[in-house]
Design a protein around this motif. Sequence first.
Motif, PDB file in Angstrom:
ATOM      1  N   UNK A 263      11.628  18.954   5.936  1.00 43.85           N
ATOM      2  CA  UNK A 263      10.852  18.035   6.785  1.00 43.85           C
ATOM      3  C   UNK A 263       9.974  17.119   5.930  1.00 43.85           C
ATOM      4  N   UNK A 264      10.548  16.612   4.858  1.00 43.38           N
ATOM      5  CA  UNK A 264       9.791  15.715   3.998  1.00 43.38           C
ATOM      6  C   UNK A 264       9.429  14.418   4.716  1.00 43.38           C
ATOM      7  N   UNK A 265      10.198  14.045   5.751  1.00 41.81           N
ATOM      8  CA  UNK A 265       9.883  12.825   6.507  1.00 41.81           C
ATOM      9  C   UNK A 265       8.599  12.984   7.318  1.00 41.81           C
ATOM     10  N   UNK A 266       8.135  14.221   7.499  1.00 43.00           N
ATOM     11  CA  UNK A 266       6.853  14.476   8.160  1.00 43.00           C
ATOM     12  C   UNK A 266       5.727  14.774   7.167  1.00 43.00           C
ATOM     13  N   UNK A 267       6.057  15.307   6.007  1.00 37.73           N
ATOM     14  CA  UNK A 267       5.048  15.906   5.127  1.00 37.73           C
ATOM     15  C   UNK A 267       4.849  15.204   3.792  1.00 37.73           C
ATOM     16  N   UNK A 268       5.867  14.568   3.269  1.00 40.34           N
ATOM     17  CA  UNK A 268       5.774  13.975   1.929  1.00 40.34           C
ATOM     18  C   UNK A 268       5.460  12.483   2.045  1.00 40.34           C
ATOM     19  N   UNK A 269       4.236  12.055   1.701  1.00 42.32           N
ATOM     20  CA  UNK A 269       3.881  10.638   1.862  1.00 42.32           C
ATOM     21  C   UNK A 269       4.702   9.708   0.981  1.00 42.32           C
ATOM     22  N   UNK A 270       5.307  10.241  -0.071  1.00 40.82           N
ATOM     23  CA  UNK A 270       6.165   9.406  -0.913  1.00 40.82           C
ATOM     24  C   UNK A 270       7.511   9.116  -0.241  1.00 40.82           C
ATOM     25  N   UNK A 271       7.801   9.820   0.852  1.00 37.73           N
ATOM     26  CA  UNK A 271       9.054   9.618   1.567  1.00 37.73           C
ATOM     27  C   UNK A 271       8.888   8.701   2.774  1.00 37.73           C
ATOM     28  N   UNK A 272       7.639   8.366   3.134  1.00 43.97           N
ATOM     29  CA  UNK A 272       7.414   7.493   4.290  1.00 43.97           C
ATOM     30  C   UNK A 272       7.842   6.069   3.941  1.00 43.97           C
ATOM     31  N   UNK A 273       8.328   5.348   4.950  1.00 46.09           N
ATOM     32  CA  UNK A 273       8.778   3.974   4.732  1.00 46.09           C
ATOM     33  C   UNK A 273       7.583   3.035   4.504  1.00 46.09           C
ATOM     34  N   UNK A 274       7.819   2.008   3.725  1.00 44.89           N
ATOM     35  CA  UNK A 274       6.781   1.007   3.480  1.00 44.89           C
ATOM     36  C   UNK A 274       6.347   0.355   4.787  1.00 44.89           C
ATOM     37  N   UNK A 275       7.293   0.137   5.692  1.00 38.46           N
ATOM     38  CA  UNK A 275       6.941  -0.469   6.983  1.00 38.46           C
ATOM     39  C   UNK A 275       5.962   0.396   7.765  1.00 38.46           C
ATOM     40  N   UNK A 276       6.042   1.701   7.602  1.00 37.61           N
ATOM     41  CA  UNK A 276       5.107   2.601   8.282  1.00 37.61           C
ATOM     42  C   UNK A 276       3.691   2.422   7.741  1.00 37.61           C
ATOM     43  N   UNK A 277       3.581   2.293   6.426  1.00 35.97           N
ATOM     44  CA  UNK A 277       2.265   2.050   5.822  1.00 35.97           C
ATOM     45  C   UNK A 277       1.692   0.717   6.300  1.00 35.97           C
ATOM     46  N   UNK A 278       2.524  -0.305   6.335  1.00 38.06           N
ATOM     47  CA  UNK A 278       2.050  -1.626   6.761  1.00 38.06           C
ATOM     48  C   UNK A 278       1.611  -1.584   8.223  1.00 38.06           C
ATOM     49  N   UNK A 279       2.416  -0.964   9.080  1.00 42.75           N
ATOM     50  CA  UNK A 279       2.094  -0.888  10.513  1.00 42.75           C
ATOM     51  C   UNK A 279       0.765  -0.187  10.738  1.00 42.75           C
ATOM     52  N   UNK A 280       0.566   0.943  10.097  1.00 44.99           N
ATOM     53  CA  UNK A 280      -0.654   1.703  10.337  1.00 44.99           C
ATOM     54  C   UNK A 280      -1.857   1.096   9.612  1.00 44.99           C
ATOM     55  N   UNK A 281      -1.637   0.382   8.540  1.00 41.96           N
ATOM     56  CA  UNK A 281      -2.738  -0.363   7.919  1.00 41.96           C
ATOM     57  C   UNK A 281      -3.235  -1.447   8.861  1.00 41.96           C
ATOM     58  N   UNK A 282      -2.304  -2.104   9.542  1.00 39.21           N
ATOM     59  CA  UNK A 282      -2.688  -3.129  10.523  1.00 39.21           C
ATOM     60  C   UNK A 282      -3.445  -2.494  11.681  1.00 39.21           C
ATOM     61  N   UNK A 283      -2.925  -1.371  12.202  1.00 43.85           N
ATOM     62  CA  UNK A 283      -3.602  -0.683  13.302  1.00 43.85           C
ATOM     63  C   UNK A 283      -5.004  -0.245  12.901  1.00 43.85           C
ATOM     64  N   UNK A 284      -5.131   0.286  11.691  1.00 45.48           N
ATOM     65  CA  UNK A 284      -6.442   0.736  11.230  1.00 45.48           C
ATOM     66  C   UNK A 284      -7.407  -0.428  11.104  1.00 45.48           C
ATOM     67  N   UNK A 285      -6.942  -1.552  10.567  1.00 46.15           N
ATOM     68  CA  UNK A 285      -7.803  -2.730  10.438  1.00 46.15           C
ATOM     69  C   UNK A 285      -8.239  -3.238  11.815  1.00 46.15           C
ATOM     70  N   UNK A 286      -7.301  -3.268  12.762  1.00 40.90           N
ATOM     71  CA  UNK A 286      -7.629  -3.717  14.116  1.00 40.90           C
ATOM     72  C   UNK A 286      -8.677  -2.806  14.740  1.00 40.90           C
ATOM     73  N   UNK A 287      -8.496  -1.494  14.575  1.00 41.15           N
ATOM     74  CA  UNK A 287      -9.461  -0.552  15.161  1.00 41.15           C
ATOM     75  C   UNK A 287     -10.841  -0.702  14.525  1.00 41.15           C
ATOM     76  N   UNK A 288     -10.904  -0.826  13.206  1.00 36.96           N
ATOM     77  CA  UNK A 288     -12.201  -0.953  12.533  1.00 36.96           C
ATOM     78  C   UNK A 288     -12.929  -2.221  12.966  1.00 36.96           C
ATOM     79  N   UNK A 289     -12.178  -3.269  13.250  1.00 34.74           N
ATOM     80  CA  UNK A 289     -12.806  -4.518  13.699  1.00 34.74           C
ATOM     81  C   UNK A 289     -13.269  -4.405  15.150  1.00 34.74           C
ATOM     82  N   UNK A 290     -12.400  -3.901  16.018  1.00 37.49           N
ATOM     83  CA  UNK A 290     -12.698  -3.894  17.447  1.00 37.49           C
ATOM     84  C   UNK A 290     -13.723  -2.843  17.845  1.00 37.49           C
TER      85      UNK A 290
END
Length: 535
Positions: A263-290
């Motif tokens: 289950x490295x797709x759940x546990x190993x951050x080196x296995x997560x897709x770059x698009x996932x990092x970008x998506x959640x970085x955007x969500x985090x930025x939106x939340x911190x602003x709002x």
Amino acid sequence: MCSSSVNPESKASKIPPQAILMILLIGGSFAADSFLRFPIPGINEPHYLSKAKHYWNPQWGSGDFFLESSNAHSFFYQVMGSLTQWLSLHNTALLGRLVAFLLLAMGWYRLVKVLVPGIWSPLITAWIYLGMVAIGNFSGEWIIGGIESKVFAYGFLFLSLASACEQHWNRAAIYAGLTISWHPVVGIWGVLCGGFSLVCDWYRKRRDFNKATYRQTLRSVISATGLLILCSLPGLIPSIGLLAQGNSEQNFAANYIQVFYRIKHHLDPMDFHLSSYVLYAILLAVWLILKRNEGPSFPNRFFQLFIVGTIGLACIGLLLGAGPRPASEMPYYAFRMSLLKFYPFRLFDALLPIAVTISIVNAFQYWIFQNENTDLKLLLIKKTSLKQMIPLFSFCIFISAIYSAWTFPPIHKMPPAQRTDWIDACRWIKNHTPETALFLTPTHQSDFKWYAQRPEYVTIKDCPQDAAGLIEWNRRLKYLRKWGQNYYNNGFDENAIRVLNNETKITHLLVKRLGPFTTLKPIYQNQTYKVYELP
């Protein structure tokens, strides 16, 4: 932590008469997305419900390696398994989804009503959330899908958060304990993030404390902790027993298999897709602003600090998993993977989109009413526009999510023709092979037991969660791979079949590409699959 008094800052109020309708609409929205995006059986339903059925009826699937392994989610198997004695697996999944989504809708309604003003806010946030999670996730975590233990756990977690925001600590502790019983990982991380939130808030108000306040707080903490532990025991005891199994060598091997392979797709951050990092970085930025537009009330502070706690857990997970690959080149990798196996990204993945949806709706409210000097007529126009714009906007998002679920087939499903052949072969097996048969099945299927109701030697999907079981699961997969490689070039002759039967006790084969078998003839076949009986 157990006082029933409500802080004057709390926005909570009694549930209005229309609450039942609102909860049904939210639950119906969750169910619509679930049934379209994850038709029964969903990707994890054969895994969980087959185990639950075997839990109550050990003769069913007797000999299946996974079904006879340790029970990591005993409370789920005890509750849902009882239904399988009266209902088919399909109807158990159907009823389980409806009940779980109703519970989830109740928790959602209670939590959003505390944090967001407006009658329709819980439904609006639910629609926006469904559209948001249809885009993707961070670590493969989901809430709306098939039925499994974590769906019930998130329902109770939302109820616990709502009660904590209202400062009904007894109730919050009971719901938190039930969260742990249904899913220990979700529950324990939720309790830790809730404790973090409370400690931060108490530290902020430490100058207002006196001896009487300290005594009352201590009594509350003791009382709530007792209720929490009591309600968590049905799930906590089996989990502790599971962790206590195995020696250090077994635990090391099992941790490596789990974290960096199964289950490295759940546990190993080196296995997560770059698009996932970008998506959640955007969500985090939106939340911190709002979130800056949200008021300083206790419910807002508590929930925001809770989300900060989930972010902290995710950051710890990133630090634990970041490094070169293979993972054995990381410093202290044995210790780091022993912590990664506890899903540090789970709550961050699941709850950040919820926090963003809440902040979006609150931001609309703030944008409309921020100017107190606005002309009354203009203010009324703004109010009317808001009442029309936000529901319409959120409903469009919901319809888009439903349309995407309708248009794009689930990624784990087969093409229609192959799916028809698969179900046809499984049903033939159910009707024409003995219940004691042990099957070798295609590698990446996940619902053979659901349709054929026969035991399997090993499957990639059905992985045990105890150390010894994980090691044996890995050994079986490696053995089958080696057996296939040994006989692939020379053909699967009588000797290959005899070796397989002697080493594994497999009696039947359901194959798609495996073969040819020089001495065996299929006892059944269709356009895609063949069934063989070993002599």
